[in-house]
Scaffold this motif. Structure first.
Motif, PDB file in Angstrom:
ATOM      1  N   GLY A   1      45.067  36.881  36.693  1.00 38.98           N
ATOM      2  CA  GLY A   1      44.047  35.255  37.028  1.00 38.98           C
ATOM      3  C   GLY A   1      42.753  35.524  36.532  1.00 38.98           C
ATOM      4  O   GLY A   1      42.546  36.410  35.635  1.00 38.98           O
TER       5      GLY A   1
ATOM      6  N   LYS B   1      42.823  37.564  42.897  1.00 32.55           N
ATOM      7  CA  LYS B   1      43.650  38.454  42.663  1.00 32.55           C
ATOM      8  C   LYS B   1      44.274  39.503  43.697  1.00 32.55           C
ATOM      9  O   LYS B   1      45.158  39.866  43.730  1.00 32.55           O
TER      10      LYS B   1
ATOM     11  N   ASP C   1      48.703  44.827  38.051  1.00 39.84           N
ATOM     12  CA  ASP C   1      47.517  44.011  38.271  1.00 39.84           C
ATOM     13  C   ASP C   1      46.592  44.245  36.978  1.00 39.84           C
ATOM     14  O   ASP C   1      45.941  45.101  36.951  1.00 39.84           O
TER      15      ASP C   1
END
Length: 197
Positions: free
Chosen positions: A9, A15, A113
């Protein structure tokens, strides 16, 4: 067979909130930002390389990196951002691979992530990719509030990343996090079902 996906993101798109929703679903989240903070702790090889490159003035009194000071130096120039990334990223990659192996050995679903997933070309080998989206104006508002930055500083940080609209074109799934949190959670549920079920 455990599933694996990427999450990315823009800065201040939320996020972390989305990653936490996946965590609640039992997904093993590997956070590149968290690892990046660990590999630059005082005394670590990356810390020494950053100090040698940018000088001791980027250190706090206790010797740890002054992230705000370092940020104001590197975000003023693309060349400096690239230099910092070339120091930190190899250490982060190594640690992430160790974490992936650990998660797979436990037969856990994995979510990587990675804030700069597209910028670093990770999407070329990692699919599917989930993008946490919020319009630029929302990013600026959140960033000013969260980090106490000026509008100009926020714009510099946002410009340092690929534009959120460009990222939208490259993502497999988009979670719009510009509205109510309940709507975000509902989108996470839907994406989770598609990827991990």
């Amino acid at each position: 067979m455990a599933g694996i996906a990427g999450l990315t993101g823009g800065i201040a798109t939320g996020k972390t909130t989305v990653a936490n929703f996946f965590r609640e679903k039992g997904v093993y989240v590997i956070d590149a930002d968290l690892i990046a903070r660990e590999v630059v702790k005082k005394g670590m090889p990356a810390w020494k390389m950053i100090k040698d490159e940018f000088g001791s003035e980027i250190l706090k009194e206790d010797g740890e990196l002054d992230r705000k000071k370092l940020g104001s130096i590197v975000f003023s120039s693309n060349e400096k951002i690239q230099k910092l990334n070339s120091i930190v990223h190899p250490f982060v990659r190594e640690r992430m691979m160790e974490e992936i192996e650990k998660a797979i050995s436990m037969e856990r679903d994995v979510l990587l992530d990675i804030p700069l997933l597209f910028e670093n070309g990770v999407h070329q080998w990692l699919r599917p990719v989930i993008l946490v989206y919020a319009p630029v104006e929302v990013q600026i508002e959140r960033l000013m509030k969260r980090d106490g930055l000026t509008r100009k500083e926020c714009e510099e940080r946002i410009r340092a990343q690929m534009s959120i609209e460009e990222k939208k074109k490259l993502a497999d799934y988009i979670i719009d996090n510009s509205g109510e949190i309940s709507k975000t959670k509902k989108q996470v549920e839907e994406v989770y079902e598609k990827i991990y079920k």
